[in-house]
Motif scaffolding. Sequence first.
Motif, short mmCIF file in Angstrom:
data_model
loop_
_atom_site.label_atom_id
_atom_site.label_comp_id
_atom_site.label_asym_id
_atom_site.label_seq_id
_atom_site.Cartn_x
_atom_site.Cartn_y
_atom_site.Cartn_z
N UNK A 1 0.86 -1.16 0.00
CA UNK A 1 0.00 0.00 0.00
C UNK A 1 0.91 1.23 0.00
N UNK A 2 0.43 2.30 -0.62
CA UNK A 2 1.24 3.53 -0.62
C UNK A 2 1.10 4.22 0.73
N UNK A 3 2.23 4.63 1.29
CA UNK A 3 2.21 5.36 2.56
C UNK A 3 2.95 6.68 2.36
N UNK A 4 2.37 7.74 2.87
CA UNK A 4 2.94 9.08 2.69
C UNK A 4 3.71 9.47 3.94
N UNK A 5 4.90 10.00 3.75
CA UNK A 5 5.78 10.36 4.88
C UNK A 5 6.24 11.80 4.74
N UNK A 6 6.58 12.37 5.87
CA UNK A 6 7.25 13.67 5.83
C UNK A 6 8.22 13.75 7.01
N UNK B 1 7.82 10.85 9.61
CA UNK B 1 6.55 10.66 10.29
C UNK B 1 5.51 10.30 9.24
N UNK B 2 4.66 9.33 9.56
CA UNK B 2 3.64 8.91 8.60
C UNK B 2 2.51 9.92 8.55
N UNK B 3 2.13 10.32 7.31
CA UNK B 3 0.96 11.17 7.14
C UNK B 3 -0.28 10.32 6.94
N UNK B 4 -0.07 9.08 6.51
CA UNK B 4 -1.21 8.19 6.31
C UNK B 4 -1.03 7.35 5.06
N UNK B 5 -2.03 6.50 4.81
CA UNK B 5 -1.97 5.58 3.68
C UNK B 5 -2.84 6.07 2.53
N UNK B 6 -2.44 5.73 1.33
CA UNK B 6 -3.31 5.94 0.17
C UNK B 6 -3.85 4.56 -0.19
N UNK B 7 -4.75 4.07 0.68
CA UNK B 7 -5.16 2.67 0.59
C UNK B 7 -5.85 2.35 -0.73
N UNK C 1 4.48 0.11 1.21
CA UNK C 1 4.63 -0.58 2.49
C UNK C 1 3.71 -1.81 2.54
N UNK C 2 3.99 -2.72 3.48
CA UNK C 2 3.09 -3.86 3.65
C UNK C 2 1.68 -3.37 3.96
N UNK C 3 0.66 -4.16 3.59
CA UNK C 3 -0.73 -3.76 3.80
C UNK C 3 -0.93 -3.38 5.26
N UNK C 4 -1.65 -2.28 5.46
CA UNK C 4 -1.84 -1.80 6.83
C UNK C 4 -0.81 -0.76 7.21
N UNK C 5 0.21 -0.59 6.39
CA UNK C 5 1.24 0.42 6.67
C UNK C 5 2.48 -0.21 7.24
N UNK C 6 3.54 0.59 7.26
CA UNK C 6 4.84 0.10 7.72
C UNK C 6 4.75 -0.46 9.13
N UNK C 7 5.25 -1.68 9.34
CA UNK C 7 5.19 -2.28 10.68
C UNK C 7 6.06 -1.57 11.69
N UNK C 8 7.05 -0.82 11.23
CA UNK C 8 7.96 -0.15 12.17
C UNK C 8 7.60 1.32 12.33
N UNK C 9 6.57 1.74 11.56
CA UNK C 9 6.21 3.15 11.54
C UNK C 9 7.36 4.04 11.04
N UNK C 10 8.23 3.44 10.27
CA UNK C 10 9.25 4.18 9.53
C UNK C 10 9.24 3.61 8.12
N UNK C 11 9.62 4.41 7.13
CA UNK C 11 9.59 3.88 5.76
C UNK C 11 10.49 2.65 5.62
N UNK C 12 9.94 1.60 5.06
CA UNK C 12 10.73 0.38 4.89
C UNK C 12 10.77 -0.05 3.43
N UNK C 13 9.80 0.40 2.63
CA UNK C 13 9.65 -0.17 1.30
C UNK C 13 10.29 0.67 0.21
N UNK C 14 10.14 0.21 -1.04
CA UNK C 14 10.66 0.97 -2.18
C UNK C 14 9.99 2.34 -2.25
N UNK C 15 10.73 3.32 -2.79
CA UNK C 15 10.20 4.68 -2.87
C UNK C 15 9.43 4.87 -4.18
#
Lengths: 214, 237
Positions: free
Chosen positions: B166-171, B180-186, B212-226
């Motif tokens: 799922x796409x997750x937005x960070x800033x 910090x996570x702004x949220x998912x673009x589910x 990120x994995x479905x539900x968002x990053x498990x570590x609450x930090x970006x983990x996936x491809x950009x």
Amino acid sequence: MTVARSCETSQHLTASGPITYLASADADVPCRKGTCDTVTDHASLLQACASGDRSALKTLLDAEGGRMLGVARRMLRRQDLAEDATQESFVLIWRRAGQYDPQRGSARAWIYTILRNRCLTLLRNAGREELLDPAALETASDSATLETAYHRLDLTNDLRQCLETLEPDKRMAILSSYVLGYSHGEIAGRMGAPLGSVKAWVRRGLLKLRECLS
Amino acid sequence: MSERPLDERIDELVVGLADEAETEALEALCARDPAVAARVERARLRYGALDDTADTLEIPATLWTRIAGALDAPVETAARVRENVVDLSTVRRQATRWRATALSGVAAALLLAVMLGWVLMATPQPSVIAVLLDAGGAPVALVEGSVDNTTRVTLLERAQVPDDRVMQVWTKPDDDGPPVSLGLLAEGNSRTLSLPGFPPPHANQLYEITYEPLGGSPTNLPTGPIHGVGQAQAPVY
């Protein structure tokens, strides 16, 4: 933005008492002290840290802290700064443990990379000269440290064998960057050679080493 | 610099000869490309034998106390990051409570529609705008941040998100702090996200979308491809 892969598994702690994370035949399974090999299983400890287990961080400190302090002391050459760097590294290890991905590499190398980066940052930010008391600035003692490091490498170690093929001054230049955290500028300063030629010269040394190691 | 052979750059990174900018560039490259990360790892392991040539010093008894103390010290940004974690169990409990009330689905839908309308109408003019670029430099998303910390994310192309991602937005509200996570673009669509409790966005603030994995990053930090990354600019009104 630091992007790292996460570890998706976490250690499950049993209620029956503290678990020491030691390597076993199956490295994913934590085992109790005495029941398996006494080699520290760094990856499991990091996973336990990521799940909030402070005793895992303490175990890691007990297992690796002395060596890490030694690495930091060698680069920073002051006991107080080495302790600071080690302390800060353990805090970073705790905070970033969730970013460590066992699929992507050795846990121990990951830990030492954090420590080395911390030491290099301290060196570069403060400036080596500020960190040191004049007595420690003796080039002679640096050479002795490097010689010791080189001779402590196991004779069968690939790096040792390949370093042996380099001219002594190239070997010492490369060792001084890894072991003492020398920058290109510092190597050039010690050798009294222009920066540009020292860069090219070190690169030739690294290339030769790489060809030998591959 | 980047025209130099990658192996040479990796060696310089590992022996400690890379400067800060070069280190960051290579770390970003590793994050994008596991093959590069594997080469760096190999180089680190080669030189790692030298770490074992250091003396093993006695660990001062106070060191653990100092480390534990530092863990206890409040890290403002980290604490705020944790607050931002969506606790699914709470959400589920709330959902049950919703059902338990006499509100019909129609009423709830109406309420949501009104709220959505209100949120959209209330979104003020953006104070910063960032165009996120993919690895090839193509624009993939427009991010508009407002002083009230609502962030409008407009996707500029249909993203090829893997099925299990799922796409997750960070800033990074604090340049030196953690993302910090702004949220998912589910749904994989453009969205307006809200991040209360942070300072208003500033020029040069970093924005990023990762897979990120479905539900968002498990570590609450970006983990996936950009998917895309970019720095904000303050628009001229």
